[in-house]
Design an enzyme around this catalytic site. Sequence first.
Site, short mmCIF file in Angstrom:
data_model
loop_
_atom_site.label_atom_id
_atom_site.label_comp_id
_atom_site.label_asym_id
_atom_site.label_seq_id
_atom_site.Cartn_x
_atom_site.Cartn_y
_atom_site.Cartn_z
N ASP A 112 0.85 -1.18 0.00
CA ASP A 112 0.00 0.00 0.00
C ASP A 112 0.89 1.24 0.00
O ASP A 112 2.07 1.16 0.36
CB ASP A 112 -0.90 -0.03 1.24
CG ASP A 112 -1.75 1.20 1.39
OD1 ASP A 112 -2.29 1.67 0.38
OD2 ASP A 112 -1.89 1.68 2.53
N ASP A 140 -0.28 5.10 0.96
CA ASP A 140 -0.53 6.04 2.06
C ASP A 140 -0.58 5.31 3.40
O ASP A 140 -1.36 4.38 3.61
CB ASP A 140 -1.85 6.77 1.83
CG ASP A 140 -1.84 7.56 0.53
OD1 ASP A 140 -0.87 8.30 0.31
OD2 ASP A 140 -2.79 7.42 -0.26
#
Length: 205
Positions: free
Chosen positions: A9, A11
């Site tokens: 991922d 953020d």
Amino acid sequence: MVKPIIALDADGVLLDYHVAYRSAWEKAFNHCPALKDPNAYWPIDRWDVRKLEGDELVQFRCFFNEEFWRTIPAIDGAIDACNQLHDAGFELVCVSAIESKFENARLENLMNLGFPIRRVIATSNTASATSPKAAALSLLNPIVFVDDFLPYHRGVSPTIHRALITRETNGTPNLGTELDNIDSSHQDLRMFSNWWLENSPKLSS
């Protein structure tokens, strides 16, 4: 030899969305908000800001544009962690719940910061019973998926090692029975990298 893939991922794992949110607020309202809670999971709780509605919300969202997604700073230690994994023989792919029109901006952001990542898959963030990332991960077939948002592990194949980054804990959604679906949890990506390289099977040269 095909390298095993680790899906990451962006953020909250690679990039500091908190700092970017504060910068967007300053640009939208000409005011840099003070820090309210350094252990808050959500940026609206971390910074001393008000809940927006109507025209103000529309104004704020205008600043989540190409420039925003191209200029988010790295989380401390994340670049070093990725270099560790890359040097150990893994291919790193970013799987991010953003609009597809910002996919290239996200990749440019990561490359400009020096991340050894050459591929971003944008999945949108549509709410459903299954993670918006599950279908992409099924096609990508990584050996590991690392995310900081527990609901994004929903529906991810148990053949993929599901690693949760816990990070800030005040107001965290990373609670409850769904934690049973996680294979490991770590404070940040650097701690995951150290743990994975110590505990995972060694790659043949």
